[in-house]
Design an enzyme around this catalytic site. Structure first.
Site, PDB file in Angstrom:
ATOM      1  N   MET A  46       0.938  -1.155   0.135  1.00 56.54           N
ATOM      2  CA  MET A  46       0.008  -0.180   0.017  1.00 56.54           C
ATOM      3  C   MET A  46       0.911   1.163  -0.070  1.00 56.54           C
ATOM      4  O   MET A  46       0.964   2.014   0.715  1.00 56.54           O
ATOM      5  CB  MET A  46      -0.901   0.102   1.767  1.00 56.54           C
ATOM      6  N   THR A  73       1.973   1.502   6.181  1.00 50.08           N
ATOM      7  CA  THR A  73       1.940   2.457   5.212  1.00 50.08           C
ATOM      8  C   THR A  73       1.088   3.552   6.700  1.00 50.08           C
ATOM      9  O   THR A  73       0.648   3.382   7.758  1.00 50.08           O
ATOM     10  CB  THR A  73       0.772   2.853   4.850  1.00 50.08           C
ATOM     11  N   CYS A 122       3.721  10.383   4.902  1.00 50.44           N
ATOM     12  CA  CYS A 122       3.204   8.769   3.739  1.00 50.44           C
ATOM     13  C   CYS A 122       4.100   8.399   3.267  1.00 50.44           C
ATOM     14  O   CYS A 122       5.199   8.826   3.082  1.00 50.44           O
ATOM     15  CB  CYS A 122       2.010   9.322   2.424  1.00 50.44           C
ATOM     16  N   THR A 123       4.173   6.939   2.962  1.00 50.10           N
ATOM     17  CA  THR A 123       5.675   6.006   3.286  1.00 50.10           C
ATOM     18  C   THR A 123       5.896   6.108   1.561  1.00 50.10           C
ATOM     19  O   THR A 123       7.480   5.678   1.570  1.00 50.10           O
ATOM     20  CB  THR A 123       4.793   5.156   3.348  1.00 50.10           C
ATOM     21  N   GLU A 124       5.756   6.782   1.027  1.00 49.84           N
ATOM     22  CA  GLU A 124       6.147   6.892  -0.456  1.00 49.84           C
ATOM     23  C   GLU A 124       6.726   8.656  -0.515  1.00 49.84           C
ATOM     24  O   GLU A 124       7.652   8.877  -1.918  1.00 49.84           O
ATOM     25  CB  GLU A 124       4.737   7.317  -1.795  1.00 49.84           C
TER      26      GLU A 124
END
Length: 230
Positions: free
Chosen positions: A10, A83, A197-199
């Site tokens: 995710m 996430t 946000c992990t992105e």
């Protein structure tokens, strides 16, 4: 060494960074040929994103609780949700399993306090920025004042996460958008920025700004390592 259970996918782009960071840190601390004991259940993000968009968080939580049960049955000794946004359903997961869930906001709060940060700005998906589940946990459990971007900037941040970063697309234009927003938050009093946000860590890092950044993917991964070696 304890076995870490990861709920990933995710997106898988950021989950791969969890896997790499945890293994590198285990090897750094233990040396030799050491690597982490990891179990991973990687969900289909399309299923999760559809439920997010529909506002059906109960069903999304059920999916992740099932993943957590799979990890527990396989021998995981903790749960790490890879996430930020899906920590909205952390309580559903905690109720489903008997092993501890390592909450990303708790790890982030401890990291901020350790650096004596008191005023911090949070970037993330629109869900994370606009809802209270993350901000409230930080404010309730730590001496922190948490701000978020305005509505227009939240929309830009969210769009870039879902339409670009989750699909592995990195552009200089989007990086500049994020940096502009971070500078604005810094001018409004934020001492540091949570990359919530992990992105986001795929797009911006300390190389791109002098504002202190707290990358939740890194912080959460290190918390998992601490647990594994405790």
């Amino acid at each position: 060494m304890k076995t870490i259970g990861l709920i990933g996918g995710m997106s898988w782009e950021s989950t791969s960074h969890y896997y790499a960071t945890i293994n590198r840190e285990i090897n750094r601390r233990l040396g030799g040929f050491h690597s982490a004991k990891i179990l991973l259940v990687s969900v289909d993000f399309a299923d999760i994103e559809n439920l997010q968009s529909a506002g059906n968080w109960q069903a999304a939580g059920n999916l992740l609780a099932h993943a957590a049960l799979q990890l527990q049955a396989a021998g995981a000794e903790c749960i790490v949700i890879c996430t930020n946004t899906m920590h909205k359903v952390a309580s559903q997961i905690e109720l489903a399993v008997k092993i501890p869930l390592l909450h990303i906001a708790d790890a982030t709060g401890r990291a901020l306090v350790a650096k004596q940060i008191k005023q911090v700005a949070l970037l993330g998906t629109a869900f994370t920025m606009s809802q209270d589940f993350y901000k409230r946990r930080l404010a309730d459990n730590f001496p922190l004042s948490v701000s978020v971007p305005n509505a227009e900037d939240q929309e830009a941040i969210h769009h870039i996460i879902y339409q670009e970063l989750c699909q592995g697309v990195i552009t200089e234009a989007s990086r500049e958008t994020y940096i502009t927003i971070m500078n604005k938050l810094h001018q409004q009093g934020a001492q540091a920025i949570i990359l919530g946000c992990t992105e986001i860590g795929l797009l911006v890092s300390a190389d791109h700004t002098s504002i202190p950044l707290f990358d939740t993917t890194l912080i959460h991964s290190l918390a998992a390592v601490d647990f594994a070696l405790s």
